[in-house]
Every structure is written in C-alpha cells, then in structure tokens.
Design an enzyme around this catalytic site. Structure first.
Site, mmCIF file in Angstrom:
data_model
loop_
_atom_site.group_PDB
_atom_site.id
_atom_site.type_symbol
_atom_site.label_atom_id
_atom_site.label_comp_id
_atom_site.label_asym_id
_atom_site.label_seq_id
_atom_site.Cartn_x
_atom_site.Cartn_y
_atom_site.Cartn_z
ATOM 1 N N LYS A 23 62.261 -18.645 6.121
ATOM 2 C CA LYS A 23 61.600 -19.904 5.771
ATOM 3 C C LYS A 23 62.631 -20.935 5.328
ATOM 4 O O LYS A 23 62.623 -22.073 5.806
ATOM 5 C CB LYS A 23 60.589 -19.641 4.644
ATOM 6 C CG LYS A 23 59.552 -20.722 4.490
ATOM 7 C CD LYS A 23 58.595 -20.401 3.338
ATOM 8 C CE LYS A 23 57.606 -19.308 3.705
ATOM 9 N NZ LYS A 23 56.858 -18.800 2.530
ATOM 10 N N ARG A 92 58.225 -20.813 -3.290
ATOM 11 C CA ARG A 92 57.755 -20.059 -2.128
ATOM 12 C C ARG A 92 58.677 -18.899 -1.802
ATOM 13 O O ARG A 92 59.890 -19.060 -1.722
ATOM 14 C CB ARG A 92 57.701 -20.976 -0.896
ATOM 15 C CG ARG A 92 57.149 -22.341 -1.160
ATOM 16 C CD ARG A 92 57.282 -23.250 0.052
ATOM 17 N NE ARG A 92 56.505 -22.806 1.196
ATOM 18 C CZ ARG A 92 56.567 -23.370 2.389
ATOM 19 N NH1 ARG A 92 57.412 -24.376 2.601
ATOM 20 N NH2 ARG A 92 55.829 -22.919 3.374
ATOM 21 N N GLY A 101 52.397 -13.167 4.544
ATOM 22 C CA GLY A 101 51.383 -12.902 3.529
ATOM 23 C C GLY A 101 51.684 -11.749 2.588
ATOM 24 O O GLY A 101 50.859 -11.424 1.739
ATOM 25 N N MET A 103 54.278 -11.412 0.394
ATOM 26 C CA MET A 103 54.809 -11.782 -0.916
ATOM 27 C C MET A 103 54.092 -13.035 -1.413
ATOM 28 O O MET A 103 53.170 -13.519 -0.784
ATOM 29 C CB MET A 103 56.310 -12.001 -0.817
ATOM 30 C CG MET A 103 57.047 -10.684 -0.640
ATOM 31 S SD MET A 103 58.787 -10.948 -0.450
ATOM 32 C CE MET A 103 58.840 -11.843 1.058
ATOM 33 N N ARG A 336 58.349 -21.037 12.291
ATOM 34 C CA ARG A 336 58.943 -19.720 12.528
ATOM 35 C C ARG A 336 58.517 -19.255 13.916
ATOM 36 O O ARG A 336 57.541 -19.776 14.475
ATOM 37 C CB ARG A 336 58.487 -18.715 11.471
ATOM 38 C CG ARG A 336 57.005 -18.465 11.509
ATOM 39 C CD ARG A 336 56.584 -17.423 10.483
ATOM 40 N NE ARG A 336 55.131 -17.447 10.327
ATOM 41 C CZ ARG A 336 54.494 -17.178 9.200
ATOM 42 N NH1 ARG A 336 55.167 -16.881 8.121
ATOM 43 N NH2 ARG A 336 53.182 -17.222 9.159
ATOM 44 N N HIS A 452 48.463 9.028 5.255
ATOM 45 C CA HIS A 452 48.676 10.226 6.051
ATOM 46 C C HIS A 452 48.010 10.132 7.415
ATOM 47 O O HIS A 452 48.607 10.371 8.451
ATOM 48 C CB HIS A 452 48.141 11.435 5.289
ATOM 49 C CG HIS A 452 48.213 12.688 6.078
ATOM 50 N ND1 HIS A 452 47.127 13.171 6.768
ATOM 51 C CD2 HIS A 452 49.234 13.499 6.348
ATOM 52 C CE1 HIS A 452 47.488 14.266 7.405
ATOM 53 N NE2 HIS A 452 48.766 14.491 7.164
ATOM 54 N N SER A 770 69.289 19.370 30.471
ATOM 55 C CA SER A 770 68.208 18.543 29.965
ATOM 56 C C SER A 770 68.017 18.917 28.500
ATOM 57 O O SER A 770 67.701 20.060 28.180
ATOM 58 C CB SER A 770 66.935 18.815 30.765
ATOM 59 O OG SER A 770 65.861 18.123 30.193
ATOM 60 N N CYS A 838 64.382 15.340 27.688
ATOM 61 C CA CYS A 838 62.961 15.370 27.979
ATOM 62 C C CYS A 838 62.273 15.608 26.647
ATOM 63 O O CYS A 838 62.891 16.000 25.687
ATOM 64 C CB CYS A 838 62.620 16.455 28.979
ATOM 65 S SG CYS A 838 63.082 18.102 28.459
ATOM 66 N N TYR A 858 69.688 10.068 32.123
ATOM 67 C CA TYR A 858 68.271 9.721 32.208
ATOM 68 C C TYR A 858 67.521 10.074 30.925
ATOM 69 O O TYR A 858 68.021 10.845 30.098
ATOM 70 C CB TYR A 858 67.607 10.436 33.396
ATOM 71 C CG TYR A 858 67.474 11.930 33.225
ATOM 72 C CD1 TYR A 858 66.369 12.471 32.579
ATOM 73 C CD2 TYR A 858 68.451 12.799 33.703
ATOM 74 C CE1 TYR A 858 66.243 13.842 32.414
ATOM 75 C CE2 TYR A 858 68.331 14.164 33.546
ATOM 76 C CZ TYR A 858 67.229 14.687 32.897
ATOM 77 O OH TYR A 858 67.109 16.037 32.718
HETATM 78 P P1 ADP Z 1 53.170 -17.902 3.121
HETATM 79 O O1 ADP Z 1 54.507 -17.395 3.519
HETATM 80 O O2 ADP Z 1 52.260 -16.897 2.549
HETATM 81 O O3 ADP Z 1 52.564 -18.747 4.217
HETATM 82 P P2 ADP Z 1 54.054 -20.369 1.904
HETATM 83 O O4 ADP Z 1 55.235 -20.385 1.016
HETATM 84 O O5 ADP Z 1 54.301 -20.811 3.299
HETATM 85 O O6 ADP Z 1 53.441 -18.902 1.893
HETATM 86 O O7 ADP Z 1 52.952 -21.262 1.225
HETATM 87 C C1 ADP Z 1 51.577 -21.058 1.207
HETATM 88 C C2 ADP Z 1 50.833 -22.307 1.606
HETATM 89 O O8 ADP Z 1 51.194 -23.409 0.762
HETATM 90 C C3 ADP Z 1 51.157 -22.760 3.005
HETATM 91 O O9 ADP Z 1 49.988 -23.221 3.613
HETATM 92 C C4 ADP Z 1 52.124 -23.873 2.825
HETATM 93 O O10 ADP Z 1 52.079 -24.802 3.859
HETATM 94 C C5 ADP Z 1 51.654 -24.499 1.507
HETATM 95 N N1 ADP Z 1 52.777 -25.144 0.817
HETATM 96 C C6 ADP Z 1 53.917 -24.557 0.446
HETATM 97 N N2 ADP Z 1 54.750 -25.450 -0.131
HETATM 98 C C7 ADP Z 1 54.100 -26.623 -0.113
HETATM 99 C C8 ADP Z 1 54.479 -27.950 -0.542
HETATM 100 N N3 ADP Z 1 55.660 -28.195 -1.081
HETATM 101 N N4 ADP Z 1 53.572 -28.930 -0.377
HETATM 102 C C9 ADP Z 1 52.364 -28.664 0.188
HETATM 103 N N5 ADP Z 1 51.973 -27.465 0.617
HETATM 104 C C10 ADP Z 1 52.839 -26.442 0.476
HETATM 105 MG MG MG Z 2 53.696 -20.007 5.167
#
Ligand code: ADP
Ligand code: MG
Ligand code: MG
Length: 893
Positions: A23, A92, A101, A103, A336, A452, A770, A838, A858
């Site tokens: 990011k 962030r 999602g 962290m 990304r 498991h 083999s 194999c 192979y």
């Molecule tokens: P994730 O990796 O879980 O998507 P993000 O760090 O991208 O977490 O942030 C979660 C949400 O908050 C995203 O929708 C992102 O666009 C929004 N967000 C993050 N930073 C800002 C910011 N500086 N201003 C407005 N929205 C933000």
């Molecule tokens: Mg994000």
C-alpha cells in the site's frame, strides 16, 4: 531530512515494496506520478520488526512521526489536534504481500471532544463531524482496546430502533452525540480504560495497534495458508483524511480496471454517495454500480476512468483501486494488483499479451498454478438453479453432492455400500480421518482454512467447506440446521468448495473444459519448459483424459488397481490361496488376458508416447479379506455347531491360516514390490507376458508402442539385475522377431534410500529412474504417511517444525539430496539415463520447481494436474533458468 523509520510518500516508489509494504509503495508511486493522493508517509516494515524485537515502539520513531506530520500540516494548512482547523489522519496497515482485510486500519484520528466542534463549525455540518467521531471511537475501541464490534453495532441498532430510523442517513448530529457517549462508556466498561482525548496518544496507540494486528489470528491463518513469512511485518501508512461523507457531492468507492470474475476488459466497481471508507464493503447500504457515477458526477467519472487506464498501463496489470470524492474532487487512496478468479486470471493475461502490454513469458508468470487446480476440478454447472442454504469458507475447491452423515463410521459404512456421502461435523479431528477418506466432501461449522478438515481435504483433493457458522450441527441427533433448514442423516446436500456454498439437494456438475485461453497459455508454457510432463494413469480412460490435458506419456501405471475389480478379485484371491504351483498357474492364466486387455487400451490411448508400467507393488494380504472379519465368521459358525457347516468351517480355517501367514507387522517395510516378484516370480512373469502380448497386438494394429517396465522398491542392484533378466527373457519369447518394432525400456523406482545411495550400481541395469517420492519420503523420514498425517504431522506443520507437509511438498533439503545424489550417480554411469518423479509431488508447484533445478527429465502426475504441471514447469524455467547444469556438476565433482 534523514529518517530511520519513515519514508514520505513523495520520497518512495513502487520498487520499495519490501520496506514500505504494497500500500505504501503504491501510494508513493501514485504521488510521484502526480495523481491526487492525500499527503502522508509510511512507517517502514523495519520499524515493525524492531517493534516485535524490542516489544515496544523503536526509540525515535514517534519523534520522526511528529516531524513528518508537520510536513503534512504544511501541505494541508491544518494542524493535528488544532482547536480551529484540525488535521485528521488515517493510520493504515499495509504488508508486503497483499493480505486483504486481515489487518487493521483506523480512520479520523485527531478528533476529540474539542476538535470535533471545530470540524462541525468549519464545515457547517455537525452531523458529518459527529459521524466521523463516532466512527473513530468505534474503530479505536475495537482495534486498540479490543472491544468487539458487536457491542458498538448493538448500540447503534438500538438507537436506530428507539428513534425509528431505518438507515444511518436518518440519524442527526444529536443522535451521533448520544451514541458517542455510549461508545465511550462501553470502552470504559469492557476495556477498563478511556478513549484518549490527547491526539498524540491516539496516534501512538494506533500505530502500536496496527503493528500488533500483524499477529492477530486471522492474519496468522491467512499467512500460513498463503505461505507468507511471519517475520516480514507490516508497514503503517499515516495519511491526511479526505471525506466522502460531507454531502451529496461526495462519495467513496472501489474500482477494478477489468472485471475480476470474468476478466472482461470493462471497468468494474461500486460507489456510495455521501459515505466514508469501509461503508462500501461493510454492506451498510447497497452500493451503486460504477457506471452510475457517470450520471451522478460526470467529470469525476471521466477523471477516474483516465486514472484507471493510466494506472493499469503503468503497472501493466489489472488494478484494484480505492477512491474518495470530497466535494467534487477526486482522491486516490490505494491501488494494487487486483485479486481475480482463475478464469479471469487467464483471460486478463491472454488479453494483455494480445494488447502488447506484456510478453507471453510474463503472462505465464502472472497465472497462479493453484488457479489451474481450481479451474480443472469438476464444478457446479453455472446454468443450474441452486438453493443455497448457507456459505462457509471455501477451504478446498471442487464440488460434490451426497447424503449428509454425521460421524466418520457412518460415512465409511455408507460409502462401502456404494453411497456418496458428505461428512458433516461441528469440527473434525484426526480420529475422523477414515470418514474424510470415505466422503465425497466435508462440511464443518467451526474451524478456519487451516482447520484439520480443511488441511486434510485439500491434501486429498476433496472438496471442503469449513467454518460455516450458519450450520448448527447436532451430532447426537444426527441432524443439522443449515441456514434455517433441517438436514437429517441421508438428506442430499451439495458442497461448492470453490465458493463455500452449501446447497440443498443434488446439483449437476460439469467436467472442466479446456478454454481457449487455457490452451493458449499452456501452448506458451510448452514452448518454454524443459521438464516433460507425463501422467499417472491406471486405465485407458485416465490415459485418454491425460492425453487430452497434454500429457506426453504415462509415467506410472499401477497394475494392482487392475486386480481390484469385482470380477477379478476372486481370481486374484484364488491365485494367492493356491496350494500348489500348478494351481497358482491356472489362476494366473485367467488373469493374463484381463491384464493384457488393460494394457492394450492404454497403449492405444498413448499411441506414439511412452507408457511406464509398474509391476505389482503392494503386499499380497491387501487382496485378501480382513482377518478380524474372518475370525468373527468362524466363531459364529463354531457356535452354531451345525454339521452341515463343517466343510465351510474348515475352508474358513484354511483361509484364516493363509491370511495369518501373510500377515506382517510392518507391511510397508515387508514383502512387497520386487521382493514379492523375486520370491513369487510367476506373478511378474504373467504381468510381463501380458505387457508384451499387448504391445505386439497393438503394434500389429499400427499403434506405435513404447513400453517401459518399472520395477518397484529396488534397494540392491541384484534385485534389478535378476528381474531385468526375467523381463528380457519374456520379451524375447513373446516378441520374437518383432522385438525391433517394440523398443522397450526397463527401469526402476528409486524409493528406498539404499537405492539412491547405490545409484551408480543400479544404473547399470536401468534405462530410467523414477523417483517414487511418496515411499522415498516415508523411508527417509522413517514414518508412514497414514500414521504421520493422522497423528503428529499437522502438529509439526502448525508449530513450524517443518515448513510444509513433506508428502505434499517435496522435502528438498533431505529427500531432495537423495534424488540429486542418485541422478548424479546414475548419469555418471549412463549419461542417457532418463530420470523423473511419479507420485503426488509431481503435481505440486514447489516440488516441480525442485525437479527442474535438480535436472530431472520429467514429472508424472495425475491427469487433472497435467495442465498445472505444464505451467509450473514453464514458470520454473522462467524463474530459475538452467540452474540444473551447475548443480549437477557440483554434485558429481
Ligand atoms: P484495507 O487494507 O482493509 O482496505 P485501508 O487502509 O485501505 O484498509 O482503509 C480502509 C478504508 O478506509 C478504505 O476504504 C480506504 O479507502 C479508507 N481510507 C483510508 N485512508 C483514508 C483517508 N486518508 N481518507 C479517506 N479514506 C481513507
Ligand atoms: Mg484498502
Ligand atoms: Mg512405492
């Protein structure tokens, strides 16, 4: 300014991913490209590692953060904590490998009881200011203090009910103020601490909490499933907030530059007017399709479209973009490489080649090997009408229908009598393993992707849905309530392991198709790869399927499977139980034409390609009835004591004696493989004769036959020497003058460590090696797979004593050494010696990479894995090059 722990967005770039996380690196790259990114900076992954090493924020970090924040203040004309024009920031998480999602992130930092009033005055929008504040208190309480989200949501829900509001939109500033006080009280009550009013404290606590979120349970699980190293750590991005919730000329959204499910080259995404951050994914309101943004905000839409194209061209891959619109102005918050389905991955890669954006070699590296696995499993017919009961975690791909059963014994019993069953459990334990084996698929209500059930099912290529919380399983009454519907024992359900869906009733499945995109990709792979890919096939149908998938021959045809059909088993048993040599021969003569017919079918299916047939491998008792069962039957007969039963009783006693005499304490290490063939040469004699008769018949039909006879379990050269003599003799007898038309080979499996160590001697008698990596792994580790996987192995893997299950991923460090040693030794004696593996490892990406670098000729794998192996072999060539030659020289010298 020199800094140790942070990098400003305008100083970084996309290449600094290791340090800045994905990011952060991409925010920097977008800033550099002049895109509208709110200003900010990244705390590096180094700082995170230092945090974990020292169990506290590294010295000097917060000073650097404050300094860098001053830069953001200068750019925005606001100050953090300022009672007139407060700067708000987001904190962030962002790791090196995308972990969507997993962290945490906190928005609107810098608000407190004072600054919130300033924000209200300044914007003239109190509702907005308190909306931001309540979001902050909730996220902070949750992420920093660990108060579960449900406590906050319940309060919000109650508030809405008490004021008769249907949606959040209808709540006023005063409502939010009430809620904020309730939120603070919840934090005080449950976390025994107060929400900090000091904004510097907020910042420090938030940074620490985001670092800690690297090690929360779901992040750890995600890493272990995706093999992301635990030591990497996360970066933290601190960035000025922009507001999508300031009014109707504002909004927030997510945009994919292509459709991530189909791969179609059209913008795909969603947006929400007057909303902040995670509202889009959280499902608070239903977002609108991105096309509608064109009407709502035409200029923003045009700019967004341009930016999307620019980002895709820049990164040369489909992008997943987050954006926010504040009062008509567009801001980019993240880009990304977008996650995509298998189908989309192929289409996008092929399209990007057609558009001249990437080369075919790059396209090959873009497709995940695991994706092909998903594509090639039989899947639910997309046309079918489904009654979806509930959705759990998609733990192991594929789909299966069957009768619900609630314990492993029943699963086994029903499967034995020919029913297809789905094992439904609250969770599975290693004791359920027999049920998992018997079932078509597994459903659990508890447990995650590494539970498991999931691990075991994936290992066996069985479909599995786990952690399905909408399923309440009552094992005692043999029922489950799945999404509100009662499912009793025997009711038919269907699992879709690729999406996690649990479906009522039987659902038609569709065999996997080779799409044009897949064929194209595999054709590119074939141009690149050095390893040949052949298949394990025990019958003509599998051989034909394998050929369709591009197999260049059969690398393992297991003859014992041909003995197990209901018509043949009695003959096989009679052969084993024969009292005299003549009697045994009579039975073997009956088996001969059956085996011959099988071989003919396979030779025809593989016309022009080599077919490797392994002589009988398992111990004989595997073909006889179970001893305990026989003893039980004998006992019952004895108790009845009827004279009429005497003859039957005697016969049974004879059978029991025979079964006892064949019983072994350790069958895996007992009389099997070539040991059996040497002591009872008649059996091998018959098999060899059947092979050459079949070869001759096919040859006369005009089929080009290339038989390769493989001797299992050789440990000493003399074993192979005398069996080779037998094979050559029988070949001479059967083929006679036609011998030249059927160029056959004789080789051995290398699966006993001694064979690997003495490869130079064994190679004298072998045309090929083999590597039977399953047995070789068992014997190198000194454990049997069945016992290990059911008992200690998952513990070892969970606790990272082993990097992976060595039966799934070849152990390069140990077992691999034996392979390299044997290849080097064998080739020193016979430069033309053909080598390969194999067994299951042949269809595993990492193991294929190993085979490539060890210089094998192979890999042989199951038919459905052939396309995957073709791709993996190409990727190995592209990433590792011709590394093999050097390596071999090193070992030989
Ligand atoms: P994730 O990796 O879980 O998507 P993000 O760090 O991208 O977490 O942030 C979660 C949400 O908050 C995203 O929708 C992102 O666009 C929004 N967000 C993050 N930073 C800002 C910011 N500086 N201003 C407005 N929205 C933000
Ligand atoms: Mg994000
Ligand atoms: Mg073996």
């Amino acid at each position: 300014m020199n800094t140790q722990w942070i990098v400003r967005f305008h100083d970084g770039n996309a290449a600094m991913r290791q340090l800045l996380g994905g990011k952060g690196a991409n925010l920097a790259e977008m800033t550099k490209a002049g895109l509208p990114v709110p200003p900010g900076f990244t705390i590096t992954t180094d700082a995170c590692r230092a945090f974990y090493a020292g169990r506290t924020l590294p010295g000097g970090l917060m000073k650097e953060v404050t300094d860098a924040l001053e830069g953001v203040e200068a750019q925005t004309g606001r100050r953090f904590g300022d009672p007139q024009r407060p700067l708000l920031v987001s904190v962030r998480s962002g790791s090196v490998d995308s972990m969507p999602g997993m962290m945490d992130t906190i928005l609107n930092l810098g608000l407190n009881d004072e600054t919130v009033r300033a924000l209200a005055d300044e914007t003239g929008n109190a509702r907005f200011a308190y909306d931001c504040y309540r979001r902050l208190v909730q996220m902070f309480g949750n992420v920093v203090f660990g108060v579960e989200g449900v406590h906050f949501e319940t309060l919000l829900h109650q508030l809405k009910q008490s004021v008769g509001a249907a949606s959040d939109q209808q709540l006023t500033a005063e409502h939010w103020q009430t809620l904020i006080e309730q939120y603070k009280a919840v934090i005080t009550r449950l976390a025994r601490t107060t929400f900090p009013q000091n904004v510097q404290d907020q910042l420090r606590l938030a940074v620490e909490a985001v670092f800690r979120s690297w090690n929360n349970q779901r992040a750890r699980i995600y890493r272990s499933v995706n093999r992301i190293p635990d030591e990497q750590g996360t970066a933290v991005n601190i960035q000025a907030m922009v507001f999508g919730n300031l009014g109707d000329d504002c909004g927030t959204g997510v945009l994919f530059t292509r459709n991530p499910s189909t791969g179609d080259n059209v913008l795909f995404g969603e947006f929400l007017e007057n909303a902040q951050g995670e509202d889009v994914v959280a499902g608070v309101r239903t977002p609108r399709p991105i096309d509608e943004l064109e009407n709502a905000m035409p200029e923003v839409f045009a700019q967004l479209t341009r930016t999307a194209r620019q980002l895709e061209a820049h990164y040369r891959d489909m992008q997943d973009i987050e954006f926010t619109v504040e009062r008509g102005k567009l801001y980019m918050l993240q880009t990304r490489v977008g996650k995509r389905t298998a189908q989309a991955a192929l289409k996008i890669a092929a399209d990007l080649v057609a558009e001249d954006t990437i080369t075919p070699d790059e396209a090959l590296l873009r497709v995940e090997v695991g994706h092909l696995d998903q594509l090639l499993h039989p899947a639910i017919d997309p046309e079918a009408k489904l009654e979806v009961l509930a959705t759990g975690l998609p733990a192991s791909p594929g789909a299966a229908s069957g009768a619900a059963v609630f314990d492993a014994d029943t699963a086994e019993l029903w499967a034995k009598r020919g029913d297809r069953v789905i094992l439904v459990r609250a969770e599975t334990t290693p004791e359920d393993i027999h049920g998992v084996i018997a079932a078509e698929g597994v459903l659990t209500s508890r447990g995650g992707m590494t539970s498991h059930a999931a691990v075991v099912a994936r290992g066996m290529g069985k479909c599995c849905v786990c952690g399905c919380e909408d399923a309440r399983v009552d094992e005692a009454s043999r029922t489950a309530v799945i999404g509100g519907r009662v499912v009793a024992e025997g009711d038919i359900i269907t699992l879709d392991g690729s999406t996690g869906r649990v479906i009522a009733g039987h659902v038609p499945l569709k065999d996997a198709d080779m799409t044009p995109e897949l064929m194209q990709m595999l054709a590119w792979a074939d141009d690149v790869r050095r390893l040949r890919v052949i298949a394990n096939a025990d019958n003509p149908e599998d051989a034909a399927k394998a050929r369709e998938f591009g197999a260049e021959g059969v690398g393992l045809c297991r003859t014992e499977h041909m003995f197990l059909s209901p018509q043949r088993l009695p003959v096989v048993q009679a052969m084993i139980l024969a009292e005299t040599a003549e009697d045994r021969l009579v039975q073997l003569r009956k088996l001969l034409p059956m085996q011959q017919a099988d071989f003919e079918g396979i030779f025809r299916a593989m016309d022009g390609l080599p077919v490797t047939i392994r002589l009988l491998d398992p111990p004989l008792h595997e073909f006889l009835p179970n001893l305990e069962e026989l003893v039980g039957r004998h006992l019952r007969l004895t108790l009845q004591q009827g004279d009429a039963d005497a003859a039957e009783r005697d016969a049974l006693a004879g059978l029991i004696r025979k079964v006892r005499s064949l019983h072994e304490a350790n069958p895996m290490l007992g009389q099997r493989g070539c040991r059996l063939g040497i002591v009872f040469p008649d059996i091998y004699d018959m098999q060899i004769e059947a092979i050459f008769r079949a070869a001759r018949v096919c040859m006369l039909e005009g089929v080009r036959v290339l038989p390769e006879i493989m001797v299992p379990l050789v440990g000493h050269e003399n074993e192979l020497r005398i069996l080779r003599e037998l094979i050559d003799r029988v070949a001479g007898q059967v083929l006679g003058a036609d011998a030249r038309e059927v160029p056959y080979k004789v080789g051995t499996m290398i699966e006993v460590p001694r064979a690997a160590l003495t490869a130079r001697k064994i190679a004298k008698h072998a045309d090929f090696f083999s590597f039977g990596t399953n047995d070789l792994t068992q014997m190198t580790f000194g454990c049997s797979r069945d016992d290990a996987e059911g008992k200690f192995l998952s513990h070892y893997v969970d606790n990272k004593l082993l990097p992976a299950n060595p039966f799934q991923v070849l152990d390069g460090e140990g077992v691999g050494q034996l392979i390299e040693w044997a290849v080097a030794g064998g080739r020193a004696v016979k430069p033309q010696l053909k080598t390969g593996i194999c067994g299951e490892h042949g269809g595993d990406k990492e193991s294929i990479f190993f085979c490539h670098s060890a210089g094998l000729d192979y890999v042989s794998c199951s038919p459905y894995r052939v396309p995957l192996a073709r791709l993996a072999a190409a990727q190995a060539q592209l990433t590792l090059g011709d590394a093999a030659d050097e390596r071999q020289e090193r070992i030989v010298s």
